[in-house]
Design an enzyme around this catalytic site. Structure first.
Site, PDB file in Angstrom:
ATOM      1  N   ASP A   1       0.815  -1.210   0.000  1.00 28.97           N
ATOM      2  CA  ASP A   1       0.000   0.000   0.000  1.00 28.97           C
ATOM      3  C   ASP A   1       0.855   1.269   0.000  1.00 28.97           C
ATOM      4  O   ASP A   1       2.017   1.248   0.425  1.00 28.97           O
ATOM      5  CB  ASP A   1      -0.867   0.043   1.260  1.00 28.97           C
ATOM      6  CG  ASP A   1      -2.092  -0.847   1.180  1.00 28.97           C
ATOM      7  OD1 ASP A   1      -2.215  -1.607   0.199  1.00 28.97           O
ATOM      8  OD2 ASP A   1      -2.911  -0.786   2.107  1.00 28.97           O
TER       9      ASP A   1
ATOM     10  N   HIS B   1      -5.928   2.451  -4.343  1.00 23.93           N
ATOM     11  CA  HIS B   1      -5.939   2.731  -2.905  1.00 23.93           C
ATOM     12  C   HIS B   1      -6.597   4.082  -2.612  1.00 23.93           C
ATOM     13  O   HIS B   1      -6.509   4.576  -1.487  1.00 23.93           O
ATOM     14  CB  HIS B   1      -4.500   2.713  -2.379  1.00 23.93           C
ATOM     15  CG  HIS B   1      -4.388   2.557  -0.891  1.00 23.93           C
ATOM     16  ND1 HIS B   1      -5.229   1.755  -0.145  1.00 23.93           N
ATOM     17  CD2 HIS B   1      -3.522   3.111   0.011  1.00 23.93           C
ATOM     18  CE1 HIS B   1      -4.870   1.805   1.131  1.00 23.93           C
ATOM     19  NE2 HIS B   1      -3.854   2.631   1.260  1.00 23.93           N
TER      20      HIS B   1
ATOM     21  N   HIS C   1      -4.581   9.606   0.690  1.00 26.21           N
ATOM     22  CA  HIS C   1      -4.748   8.749   1.865  1.00 26.21           C
ATOM     23  C   HIS C   1      -5.424   9.566   2.962  1.00 26.21           C
ATOM     24  O   HIS C   1      -4.784  10.249   3.740  1.00 26.21           O
ATOM     25  CB  HIS C   1      -3.371   8.251   2.326  1.00 26.21           C
ATOM     26  CG  HIS C   1      -3.426   6.950   3.061  1.00 26.21           C
ATOM     27  ND1 HIS C   1      -3.831   6.845   4.362  1.00 26.21           N
ATOM     28  CD2 HIS C   1      -3.129   5.679   2.665  1.00 26.21           C
ATOM     29  CE1 HIS C   1      -3.762   5.584   4.754  1.00 26.21           C
ATOM     30  NE2 HIS C   1      -3.345   4.849   3.739  1.00 26.21           N
TER      31      HIS C   1
ATOM     32  N   HIS D   1       3.736  -2.253   3.333  1.00 23.50           N
ATOM     33  CA  HIS D   1       3.754  -0.896   2.785  1.00 23.50           C
ATOM     34  C   HIS D   1       5.090  -0.638   2.087  1.00 23.50           C
ATOM     35  O   HIS D   1       6.141  -0.865   2.684  1.00 23.50           O
ATOM     36  CB  HIS D   1       3.544   0.131   3.897  1.00 23.50           C
ATOM     37  CG  HIS D   1       2.207   0.013   4.571  1.00 23.50           C
ATOM     38  ND1 HIS D   1       1.948  -0.948   5.521  1.00 23.50           N
ATOM     39  CD2 HIS D   1       1.059   0.720   4.407  1.00 23.50           C
ATOM     40  CE1 HIS D   1       0.684  -0.824   5.933  1.00 23.50           C
ATOM     41  NE2 HIS D   1       0.128   0.182   5.266  1.00 23.50           N
TER      42      HIS D   1
END
Length: 247
Positions: free
Chosen positions: A55, A106, A110, A201
């Site tokens: 991610d 994603h 964020h 990640h």
């Protein structure tokens, strides 16, 4: 006759209904509930396979290190990218695809989903999916919401974009300042089973500075453990989740 009390009651009921629609699906963040109600959302696939996912990239400071290590290990993975970063580092996104990996969505940025924002969710997920198609050359199949919080708006946005939401079965807790390769590997292998989807990640954009190094250092050990158990490691595209176009 409509009274102030009636109006207040209707407003309160509407607010509760909106909150329920927004946050209800987010309960799937709880692993036990997710495993029970939606194995596909939990990333449970082929019991002979482990899906490796990353991610928060692409990030030119860290993602190339993962690409080199994955190449050395002869492993392919799925990268859940942020649309804004993919546009910023389009060349790195193209490199991910050229080296045989899979791009997934994603989100655009964020962000925490504190408030219902269905129109913005639709726009952001669609925009990120379009960026993956335009830059990577392949229409994405998968969506993982930021922080793993799948709200009603995010779910609807994924459906509109034809994406299948997938969270994870195993993670390495690799985003903290205390994370180290041995600890990340121990956390992952403690609950690792065939059919799992592993979350790591490849960027510290939303993690502690340099936390990505712990994930990178744990990667060879993870692959070794999987292979010793007779498990193949690869992207979600080969995980047997039966990607469903959700239109």
């Amino acid at each position: 006759m409509v009274t102030a009390r009636t109006t207040a009651t209707v407003t309160a009921v509407a607010a509760l209904a909106t909150a329920g629609w927004h946050f209800g699906p987010a309960a799937t963040w709880l692993p036990a509930l997710r495993r029970a109600v939606s194995p596909a959302l939990d990333g449970q696939g082929d019991p002979r396979h482990v899906a490796l996912t990353f991610d928060d990239g692409p990030d030119p400071r860290s993602t190339p290190h993962f690409l080199r290590e994955l190449d050395r290990l002869s492993v392919r993975a799925t990268f859940f990218v942020l649309g804004a970063e993919l546009e910023r580092y389009a060349g790195l996104g193209r490199r991910i695809v050229a080296e045989g990996h899979e791009l997934a969505v994603h989100g655009w940025r964020h962000e925490w989903p504190w408030y219902p924002r269905p129109r913005r969710d639709l726009r952001d997920v669609s925009r990120a999916a379009d960026a993956v198609l335009r830059i990577g050359g392949v229409r994405p199949l998968w969506y993982r919401p930021a922080y793993g919080v799948l709200t009603g708006g995010r779910w609807a946005a994924a459906r509109r974009a034809g994406l299948q939401p997938v969270l994870w079965s195993v993670w390495g807790h690799d985003w903290t300042a205390e994370a180290n390769p041995a600890g990340v590997l121990s956390e992952m292998t403690r609950s690792l089973r065939g059919g799992a989807t592993v979350l790591l990640h490849d960027s510290d954009r939303t993690s502690a500075p340099d936390a990505w190094r712990a994930a990178l250092g744990a990667l060879p050990g993870l692959v070794t453990v999987c292979r010793e158990r007779g498990l193949e490691v690869g992207p979600l595209g080969g995980h047997g989740l039966q990607a469903r176009r959700m239109r």
